[in-house]
Design a protein around this motif. Structure first.
Motif, PDB file in Angstrom:
ATOM      1  N   GLY A 155      -7.145 -10.951  14.617  1.00 22.14           N
ATOM      2  CA  GLY A 155      -8.094 -11.906  15.369  1.00 22.14           C
ATOM      3  C   GLY A 155      -9.076 -12.307  15.012  1.00 22.14           C
ATOM      4  N   SER A 212     -10.397  -6.798  19.325  1.00 21.26           N
ATOM      5  CA  SER A 212      -9.364  -7.917  18.844  1.00 21.26           C
ATOM      6  C   SER A 212      -9.656  -9.352  19.238  1.00 21.26           C
ATOM      7  CB  SER A 212      -7.848  -7.532  19.380  1.00 21.26           C
ATOM      8  OG  SER A 212      -7.686  -6.137  18.907  1.00 21.26           O
ATOM      9  N   LEU A 241       0.834  -1.199   0.026  1.00 20.86           N
ATOM     10  CA  LEU A 241      -0.092  -0.028   0.025  1.00 20.86           C
ATOM     11  C   LEU A 241       0.744   1.132  -0.129  1.00 20.86           C
ATOM     12  CD1 LEU A 241      -2.545  -0.989   2.537  1.00 20.86           C
ATOM     13  CD2 LEU A 241      -3.035  -0.942   0.147  1.00 20.86           C
ATOM     14  N   PHE A 275     -10.399 -15.663  15.843  1.00 18.76           N
ATOM     15  CA  PHE A 275      -9.126 -16.465  15.782  1.00 18.76           C
ATOM     16  C   PHE A 275      -8.585 -16.306  17.255  1.00 18.76           C
ATOM     17  CE2 PHE A 275      -9.510 -15.182  11.259  1.00 18.76           C
ATOM     18  CZ  PHE A 275      -9.838 -16.414  10.755  1.00 18.76           C
ATOM     19  N   HIS A 276      -9.262 -15.447  18.072  1.00 16.54           N
ATOM     20  CA  HIS A 276      -8.382 -15.043  19.189  1.00 16.54           C
ATOM     21  C   HIS A 276      -9.401 -14.784  20.347  1.00 16.54           C
ATOM     22  CE1 HIS A 276      -6.104 -13.395  22.364  1.00 16.54           C
ATOM     23  NE2 HIS A 276      -6.303 -11.968  21.969  1.00 16.54           N
ATOM     24  N   HIS A 319      -5.182  -0.806   5.003  1.00 15.42           N
ATOM     25  CA  HIS A 319      -4.213  -1.851   5.626  1.00 15.42           C
ATOM     26  C   HIS A 319      -4.888  -2.981   6.364  1.00 15.42           C
ATOM     27  CE1 HIS A 319      -0.517   0.553   5.196  1.00 15.42           C
ATOM     28  NE2 HIS A 319      -1.293   1.748   5.058  1.00 15.42           N
ATOM     29  N   ILE A 374       2.678  -9.194  14.293  1.00 14.29           N
ATOM     30  CA  ILE A 374       2.700  -8.143  13.610  1.00 14.29           C
ATOM     31  C   ILE A 374       3.965  -7.084  14.107  1.00 14.29           C
ATOM     32  CG2 ILE A 374       1.376  -6.151  12.630  1.00 14.29           C
ATOM     33  CD1 ILE A 374      -1.271  -7.779  13.110  1.00 14.29           C
ATOM     34  N   LEU A 414      -1.694  -0.211  13.034  1.00 13.22           N
ATOM     35  CA  LEU A 414      -1.174  -1.593  13.922  1.00 13.22           C
ATOM     36  C   LEU A 414      -2.252  -2.147  14.475  1.00 13.22           C
ATOM     37  CD1 LEU A 414       2.467  -0.577  14.782  1.00 13.22           C
ATOM     38  CD2 LEU A 414       1.905  -2.248  13.199  1.00 13.22           C
ATOM     39  N   ALA A 415      -3.039  -1.099  15.397  1.00 18.67           N
ATOM     40  CA  ALA A 415      -4.229  -1.699  16.115  1.00 18.67           C
ATOM     41  C   ALA A 415      -5.325  -2.312  14.988  1.00 18.67           C
ATOM     42  CB  ALA A 415      -4.775  -0.274  16.742  1.00 18.67           C
ATOM     43  N   GLN A 424      -8.090  -4.527   5.321  1.00 16.92           N
ATOM     44  CA  GLN A 424      -8.408  -5.300   4.327  1.00 16.92           C
ATOM     45  C   GLN A 424      -7.205  -5.987   3.885  1.00 16.92           C
ATOM     46  OE1 GLN A 424      -7.697  -5.156   0.974  1.00 16.92           O
ATOM     47  NE2 GLN A 424      -9.273  -6.736   0.519  1.00 16.92           N
ATOM     48  N   GLU A 425      -5.925  -5.460   3.704  1.00 16.14           N
ATOM     49  CA  GLU A 425      -5.041  -6.120   3.080  1.00 16.14           C
ATOM     50  C   GLU A 425      -4.511  -7.235   4.224  1.00 16.14           C
ATOM     51  OE1 GLU A 425      -0.632  -4.797   0.858  1.00 16.14           O
ATOM     52  OE2 GLU A 425      -0.691  -4.481   3.268  1.00 16.14           O
ATOM     53  N   ARG A 466      -4.782  -3.842  12.043  1.00 18.91           N
ATOM     54  CA  ARG A 466      -4.218  -4.936  11.589  1.00 18.91           C
ATOM     55  C   ARG A 466      -4.376  -5.953  12.755  1.00 18.91           C
ATOM     56  NH1 ARG A 466      -1.175  -5.573   6.934  1.00 18.91           N
ATOM     57  NH2 ARG A 466      -0.574  -3.818   5.723  1.00 18.91           N
ATOM     58  N   THR A 467      -4.020  -5.690  13.917  1.00 16.49           N
ATOM     59  CA  THR A 467      -4.178  -6.579  15.058  1.00 16.49           C
ATOM     60  C   THR A 467      -5.646  -6.990  15.178  1.00 16.49           C
ATOM     61  OG1 THR A 467      -2.225  -5.472  16.110  1.00 16.49           O
ATOM     62  CG2 THR A 467      -3.768  -6.697  17.663  1.00 16.49           C
ATOM     63  N   ALA A 468      -6.762  -5.911  15.250  1.00 18.47           N
ATOM     64  CA  ALA A 468      -7.980  -6.566  15.507  1.00 18.47           C
ATOM     65  C   ALA A 468      -8.524  -7.492  14.497  1.00 18.47           C
ATOM     66  CB  ALA A 468      -8.850  -5.248  15.460  1.00 18.47           C
ATOM     67  N   SER A 502      -2.249   3.599  14.643  1.00 16.96           N
ATOM     68  CA  SER A 502      -3.684   3.124  14.326  1.00 16.96           C
ATOM     69  C   SER A 502      -3.726   2.088  13.374  1.00 16.96           C
ATOM     70  CB  SER A 502      -4.354   4.515  13.592  1.00 16.96           C
ATOM     71  OG  SER A 502      -3.485   5.011  12.739  1.00 16.96           O
TER      72      SER A 502
END
Lengths: 262, 262, 262, 262
Positions: free
Chosen positions: B81, D95, A10, D99-100, B229, B243, B73-74, B231-232, B76-78, B71
């Motif tokens: 999961g 999160s 991206l 999966f978690h 991010h 991550i 990273l959070a 969706q990726e 992507r983390t969610a 933001s």
């Protein structure tokens, strides 16, 4: 590079700047309109001018739906309890679930299934009938058809369809959406006219927008309205008030014509 | 009308359509670009064309800041999961707190305080010095100055300032921001150059944007990148992966020039 | 260990198990009740049995407040739009802001300020008067006093105060809370009796609970009720219904006495 | 009563107090432990003492899983950006997706399907084999089996199974879980031992806990740990730090034995 090294397609930042899909963000600023940069980020390429105009139109069509929308009520409730603006926006976003606002992706899937069957030789009528039958058998509702609120034809639809025609899209997905409306009427026995989700789904299919980011486009547009309502609640209402979901009115400017010459 | 009847100034729906600040949404679609409809919703009036271009530019400048942003990273983390896309967007939005992304409003307040003192007769240098002294005494950091990442001048800034000049704004808030940078250097003894938050704050002040909705504008723009991010992550990464916030790279298109003639 | 190495005091996992503040979680299971493990996690030590009982009582007192609570309405709204259960819980949690549920920490601060002044020699009456005067001058509302709903004395309070007495706490913070109630009456000229937030604040102060985790204890307790309401909405109501915040009733079991001998 | 009148079975408030499933909350306080009031709210009845102890045990087992859990990282990221504590908790909750942490419900469904087939006459081995075959054909993963982290047997499991035996449950769901583990080994060709989600699923099935609230029980327990980590981040770490998901350690008390005589 450690064990957890990973990559994104991206964007990246460097000391020189921020790069979006290879373009320098500083160069995009002021040269490419916001909805087109969204399109770049979501599809990988900048849109042609006719497509850019359609993306902008679809986003404007989604920007707000009044104070009674569940997402607005959730956001007003959160900020009324003392949440900061971003947390209120998050509460609103969480309310845009599969029954409210996140229907575009499902609708794109149905419309694109009709076109795929038609590519294999079915007429649109037969293709739409097959998709309706299969989805109903699987217990899936076909999103994008049937009105909850607007008894007359939602006036946003005619406008969007006119713009799609002006943009010179193929019209195949718009026709498939119409075929689905007809097939649903035959199967269910009542009118379930294309609604705004279905119209967006057809148009986004026409422009090659990725279906798994169609809800994202809707969310970006709609969070705009959600945050406006949340801020109004914070600025003008007493905290912890009872926020009636039905019994409310409008005190803003009266209806005024847009001066399109300006 | 019951006991809990309430009113909004923003918008309403009727059987005829949706009205935003008095304008028929169907009429806005295709005639007014999305950032200008945001401006209408947030300020009550449509922007003049020069202002419209600045609002669009500020939104493009804020659309994404790469994969390492908290933001992102959070979010992507969610989604890693198993959260749906909207919930991941909400997790991202919740990370745009006062230290990350929500600094524009504070910065607008500081800049506007300088202009207010200058209106009462202080020179900009004296006014900025007074604001810096007062805020520091109150233990408040003046947002919008100092770079965390870009060691060289953030290239988005020069672009935004050029556009502001082209737009013919008064320049008073831009000058106040510069005066604050100078006053901070005198007070703190080191360079704390205007950053992107400060530049946005100065420009939004120039165009009369309400400061309590400036963070909202930023959130609308940035949620665009956050959702891309997320969706990726969902489409291309294994669930529950570690991550790494630092150890990541870019695998998208190489740097390419924008064809501004197109 | 890289540049971003960091440490926590709370817990860690190893191949052998999970350790909470040094205790093996497998050993805590079945030996230490849940509210006491919460206390361990939040304070660093297991509570004495009398304190353990108070912590449990405070959590039970906070578990639910009926369908009309803003946090419940936000959670029901989110799940009604199609959100998953956790996202509905998040929307509820976001509504527990400073005006609804997150008042315990502020109230602890006020009560502890009174005790601190009293330690320096003031009578409780004078100390409470000074705190009320200072907070009012600073424009801060003293949380924990005044009833929104329960016109008679909230029956949870008498129960909590009795339990605190049984537990043999010092009573200094309870007395300070009473002194604040009296001082508020003198300052404001009307009755603002201790409410449930104030009672929790006094009791948590008595047991040395950290004030910056008092809202966390409340959130853990209250999310229990929020999730029950969200699940009921999902299981028993049509999606996207209008959720009236006032006009609702109760169809569960009639009032029944607790069999405390059991 | 207006058009939007609705009812709940859970609780109501009156001037006299708060009633949970018919019980006066003031009476529950200090008489019924918190996990049992959760059970009352979620099932409609208070648990028998042996069941109460199991519910408490399952909640303690779920309270925290160290700093590297995705939900903890998301919450730390949000608060590190300046979010308030509740918003950080919400980011953590978001999160806990499929999966978690939200795997208990799916696992209960699989285990209960095995028992249902066994009730119709199948042996447990045949019943478990059928469920595994059907779920694999439908592309569904059977949650609750296979370890991500604990290479040895997770020590929480033995403890929970011992407590279940002490509680005198029927053991039918525990046996079905074991049969599923065996069937998975035959089908997949490798060991996928019961994990903590599967153990919780078996035990909650034994006590008749509603499967659609099993994830809620887990969320209540785990948000406890999430909020502890978020508060530690806020109190002890610089804002906007890079929160490495792997490279971290523990600086709390060393391993200490629980004094169970106390």
């Amino acid at each position: 590079m450690g064990d957890f090294y990973w990559k994104t397609n991206l964007s990246y930042t460097s000391e020189d700047g921020i790069y979006i899909r290879g373009y320098d963000l500083a160069e995009l600023i002021g040269n490419v309109p916001f909805p087109s940069v969204l399109y770049l980020l979501y599809t990988g390429e900048l849109p042609e001018p006719n497509i850019a105009k359609l993306i902008d139109a679809v986003m404007v069509a989604s920007i707000d739906h009044g104070s009674g929308a569940p997402s607005v009520l959730a956001a007003r409730t959160a900020i009324s309890g003392g949440a900061p603006l971003g947390a209120a926006g998050a509460a609103g976003l969480l309310s845009l679930g599969k029954f409210h606002g996140a229907a575009v992706q499902d609708s794109m899937e149905a419309i694109q299934s009709v076109v795929a069957l038609s590519d294999e030789g079915d007429t649109l009528t037969i293709a739409a009938g097959r998709v309706v039958a299969e989805w109903r058998q699987a217990g899936r509702r076909i999103s994008g058809f049937g009105h909850r609120q607007h008894k007359r034809k939602d006036p946003r639809l005619a406008r969007l369809f006119d713009l799609a025609q002006e943009a010179g899209v193929s019209g195949r997905y718009l026709a498939a959406a119409q075929a689905l409306e007809d097939a649903l009427k035959r199967a269910v026995g009542k009118d379930l006219p294309i609604n705004i989700d279905g119209a967006m789904a057809a148009i986004l299919s026409e422009v090659g927008f990725p279906s798994d980011l169609s809800n994202a486009l809707f969310m970006v547009a709609r969070i705009t309205g959600i945050l406006a309502h949340a801020q109004e609640e914070q600025a003008q209402m007493p905290p912890m008030r009872r926020i009636d979901p039905v019994d409310h009115g409008y005190s803003g400017p009266e209806h005024r014509k847009l001066d399109t010459k300006k």
